[in-house]
Design a protein around this motif. Sequence first.
Motif, PDB file in Angstrom:
ATOM      1  N   PHE A 420      -3.587  19.698  11.043  1.00  0.00           N
ATOM      2  CA  PHE A 420      -3.707  20.942  10.293  1.00  0.00           C
ATOM      3  C   PHE A 420      -4.374  22.058  11.102  1.00  0.00           C
ATOM      4  CE2 PHE A 420      -4.433  17.649   6.796  1.00  0.00           C
ATOM      5  CZ  PHE A 420      -3.073  17.494   6.579  1.00  0.00           C
ATOM      6  N   ARG A 421      -4.987  21.698  12.222  1.00  0.00           N
ATOM      7  CA  ARG A 421      -5.801  22.657  12.975  1.00  0.00           C
ATOM      8  C   ARG A 421      -5.007  23.850  13.521  1.00  0.00           C
ATOM      9  NH1 ARG A 421      -8.933  19.032  16.415  1.00  0.00           N
ATOM     10  NH2 ARG A 421     -10.029  18.388  14.533  1.00  0.00           N
ATOM     11  N   PRO A 422      -3.797  23.651  14.093  1.00  0.00           N
ATOM     12  CA  PRO A 422      -3.059  24.813  14.614  1.00  0.00           C
ATOM     13  C   PRO A 422      -2.795  25.892  13.565  1.00  0.00           C
ATOM     14  CG  PRO A 422      -2.106  22.798  15.490  1.00  0.00           C
ATOM     15  CD  PRO A 422      -3.105  22.381  14.445  1.00  0.00           C
ATOM     16  N   SER A 423      -2.361  25.473  12.366  1.00  0.00           N
ATOM     17  CA  SER A 423      -2.098  26.454  11.308  1.00  0.00           C
ATOM     18  C   SER A 423      -3.386  27.101  10.812  1.00  0.00           C
ATOM     19  CB  SER A 423      -1.375  25.783  10.137  1.00  0.00           C
ATOM     20  OG  SER A 423      -0.079  25.367  10.516  1.00  0.00           O
ATOM     21  N   ALA A 424      -4.459  26.301  10.737  1.00  0.00           N
ATOM     22  CA  ALA A 424      -5.753  26.854  10.310  1.00  0.00           C
ATOM     23  C   ALA A 424      -6.231  27.912  11.298  1.00  0.00           C
ATOM     24  CB  ALA A 424      -6.782  25.732  10.184  1.00  0.00           C
ATOM     25  N   PHE A 425      -6.067  27.645  12.587  1.00  0.00           N
ATOM     26  CA  PHE A 425      -6.520  28.605  13.586  1.00  0.00           C
ATOM     27  C   PHE A 425      -5.597  29.816  13.686  1.00  0.00           C
ATOM     28  CE2 PHE A 425      -9.722  25.683  14.729  1.00  0.00           C
ATOM     29  CZ  PHE A 425     -10.644  26.387  15.491  1.00  0.00           C
ATOM     30  N   LEU A 426      -4.372  29.672  13.226  1.00  0.00           N
ATOM     31  CA  LEU A 426      -3.508  30.856  13.126  1.00  0.00           C
ATOM     32  C   LEU A 426      -4.075  31.807  12.084  1.00  0.00           C
ATOM     33  CD1 LEU A 426       0.357  30.770  13.175  1.00  0.00           C
ATOM     34  CD2 LEU A 426      -0.847  32.397  11.749  1.00  0.00           C
ATOM     35  N   ILE A 427      -4.566  31.243  10.964  1.00  0.00           N
ATOM     36  CA  ILE A 427      -5.220  32.057   9.938  1.00  0.00           C
ATOM     37  C   ILE A 427      -6.483  32.705  10.501  1.00  0.00           C
ATOM     38  CG2 ILE A 427      -6.381  31.993   7.691  1.00  0.00           C
ATOM     39  CD1 ILE A 427      -4.500  29.671   6.949  1.00  0.00           C
ATOM     40  N   VAL A 428      -7.255  31.921  11.274  1.00  0.00           N
ATOM     41  CA  VAL A 428      -8.464  32.447  11.923  1.00  0.00           C
ATOM     42  C   VAL A 428      -8.116  33.628  12.823  1.00  0.00           C
ATOM     43  CG1 VAL A 428     -10.236  31.946  13.658  1.00  0.00           C
ATOM     44  CG2 VAL A 428      -9.794  30.315  11.832  1.00  0.00           C
ATOM     45  N   GLY A 429      -7.056  33.471  13.619  1.00  0.00           N
ATOM     46  CA  GLY A 429      -6.640  34.543  14.533  1.00  0.00           C
ATOM     47  C   GLY A 429      -6.259  35.807  13.789  1.00  0.00           C
ATOM     48  N   CYS A 430      -5.526  35.638  12.687  1.00  0.00           N
ATOM     49  CA  CYS A 430      -5.121  36.813  11.902  1.00  0.00           C
ATOM     50  C   CYS A 430      -6.337  37.532  11.329  1.00  0.00           C
ATOM     51  CB  CYS A 430      -4.181  36.383  10.775  1.00  0.00           C
ATOM     52  SG  CYS A 430      -2.544  35.872  11.342  1.00  0.00           S
ATOM     53  N   ILE A 431      -7.289  36.765  10.780  1.00  0.00           N
ATOM     54  CA  ILE A 431      -8.502  37.376  10.225  1.00  0.00           C
ATOM     55  C   ILE A 431      -9.271  38.103  11.321  1.00  0.00           C
ATOM     56  CG2 ILE A 431     -10.747  36.901   9.161  1.00  0.00           C
ATOM     57  CD1 ILE A 431      -9.433  34.547   7.710  1.00  0.00           C
ATOM     58  N   ASN A 432      -9.383  37.464  12.482  1.00  0.00           N
ATOM     59  CA  ASN A 432     -10.152  38.033  13.584  1.00  0.00           C
ATOM     60  C   ASN A 432      -9.556  39.339  14.080  1.00  0.00           C
ATOM     61  OD1 ASN A 432     -12.150  37.931  15.806  1.00  0.00           O
ATOM     62  ND2 ASN A 432     -10.358  37.591  17.074  1.00  0.00           N
ATOM     63  N   TRP A 433      -8.271  39.329  14.413  1.00  0.00           N
ATOM     64  CA  TRP A 433      -7.649  40.510  15.019  1.00  0.00           C
ATOM     65  C   TRP A 433      -7.421  41.622  14.001  1.00  0.00           C
ATOM     66  CZ3 TRP A 433      -7.874  40.934  20.025  1.00  0.00           C
ATOM     67  CH2 TRP A 433      -7.932  39.776  20.808  1.00  0.00           C
ATOM     68  N   MET A 434      -7.048  41.256  12.778  1.00  0.00           N
ATOM     69  CA  MET A 434      -6.898  42.275  11.745  1.00  0.00           C
ATOM     70  C   MET A 434      -8.261  42.865  11.377  1.00  0.00           C
ATOM     71  SD  MET A 434      -3.967  40.573   9.292  1.00  0.00           S
ATOM     72  CE  MET A 434      -4.011  41.906   8.105  1.00  0.00           C
ATOM     73  N   GLY A 435      -9.286  42.004  11.402  1.00  0.00           N
ATOM     74  CA  GLY A 435     -10.639  42.491  11.134  1.00  0.00           C
ATOM     75  C   GLY A 435     -11.088  43.517  12.162  1.00  0.00           C
ATOM     76  N   LEU A 436     -10.783  43.230  13.452  1.00  0.00           N
ATOM     77  CA  LEU A 436     -11.119  44.181  14.512  1.00  0.00           C
ATOM     78  C   LEU A 436     -10.416  45.518  14.302  1.00  0.00           C
ATOM     79  CD1 LEU A 436     -11.083  42.087  17.832  1.00  0.00           C
ATOM     80  CD2 LEU A 436     -13.033  43.244  16.799  1.00  0.00           C
ATOM     81  N   PHE A 437      -9.142  45.449  13.922  1.00  0.00           N
ATOM     82  CA  PHE A 437      -8.358  46.669  13.723  1.00  0.00           C
ATOM     83  C   PHE A 437      -8.892  47.480  12.542  1.00  0.00           C
ATOM     84  CE2 PHE A 437      -4.792  48.858  11.646  1.00  0.00           C
ATOM     85  CZ  PHE A 437      -4.385  49.695  12.688  1.00  0.00           C
TER      86      PHE A 437
END
Length: 515
Positions: A420-437
Amino acid sequence: MTSGIRYLKKTNEKLMKHFIFASQVQFQGLVQMVLVLGIGGSFPYGFHISVINYPSVHIRKFINETWIDRHGSPLHPETIMLLWSFIVSVYGIGGLLGSLCCGYLTTRYRKKKCQMCTNLIMLIAALFMAFSKTAKSFEMILVGRFLYGIGTGFSLNIHPQYVGEISPKKLRGFTNSTVAVFLTLGKFMGQVIGLREILGSEALWPWLLASSGISALVQLATLPFFPDSPSYLLIQKGNEEACRKAIRKLWGEGDHQAEIDDIMKEKVAMTSTKTLRVLELIKEQSLRWQLYVLIIVMTTLQLCGINAIYFYSFEVFHTAKFEEYLIPYVSLGVGLCECLSSILCSTLIDRFGRKVLLWGGYTLMCSVLALLTMTLSLQHQFFWMHYFSVILIFLFVTFYGIGPSGATVSVMVEIFSQSFRPSAFLIVGCINWMGLFVLGMIFPLIVDNLGPFCFLIFLGILAFSAIFIYLYLPETKGKSIMEIKAEFNKLNFGKKEISVIDNNFPKEQWSSTKL
């Protein structure tokens, strides 16, 4: 009698020295791999966050000069600022794209191979940056910045997963927290070499932007000599001998059968499950509270106020009558403070646990923000208030580094199994980069309208997160993935449903009840 006691003391000292030396030798391979993963993992992300601010004046001037050479007339200042803003923000677009692609590619082609391809992307980006001024093309800066974003989107996704999979349970907190250590080290190094005395001058700024390629080159040259993660070799490849060989190389000789048994239990559980995509992961009841925790800790990391602190540090230092030329060096001290506190976190996390560092860190940061709001509001009435504000800034950065900065990564890695980790970290990446924007877009407006009272927003977020983590996050220190999953099943299914699951299925198959 006295001589006997002395002999025993000397023998004890020798045994302790031998034990410490043996421990260092035993995990020498692990420490070396942690360094290699860090230098090309979260380090570039931190580096690019801080380094882009230093050559901003020179790049805007270069854009205008390039336009004059091509068209014979200067650009409007607003157009120059728009192009500069796009150069800065395209990094986030590239990062989001890299995060979205990373989950699928790492599942199909393994993390090690994807990380090495990431290094090639970073090296190409460095070449674009290095020769942009020679080619008189500001478009090359734009392309290089976009490629840097894609590369860091990959590496920031791969690094925490990889480093979490190569460590034994007793050192997992330490190795996971090194992700934050290298990130803050990257921010600090970006501040150091961005000084005008080093590479921040008008003549050398292309090499400043290209210098990130060095870390990619180092990792590209060294990573092939290290193994894939033991869990990948046993679970995905089904090669127990390769798994044992990787463990011996990373952890040294010794009895590691208990760790191998834990990985085998995870493999058995995965035989009746499938790798979930993001939407399937979101809908899955057995992962509901893991997702709640993931979203809370990652959102809090973005909205805890650390960016506001860095923004206000310049104003506070200026108000505190620091000389103009000294302010970059005092700000450098703030970056060094964050770096050192992250290193301290890596030594404390396996002693106090992830939960305590998270809710305790959030609580201490809340207290500092409350005091800082008061001191910033009153700094023009009392001359000594701005000195108190300087102390509070350093305290906030210290509590951030010791607590959430390192513990967040560890929790994110440990609450999901490998499937499950790859999909979970995809969510993490989206939160991180969208948060920066989003932060980049709305933060200036918040500051203009609220001033120092903007910290009250971050204070509220931290208070909510501290209560949530204290009530609902199970401690993950020293537990296997299956033990952590069992703890979350109590939240996901409730006591009655868990008793039914416990009576009908072996513990290692709990994860398959909904799939």
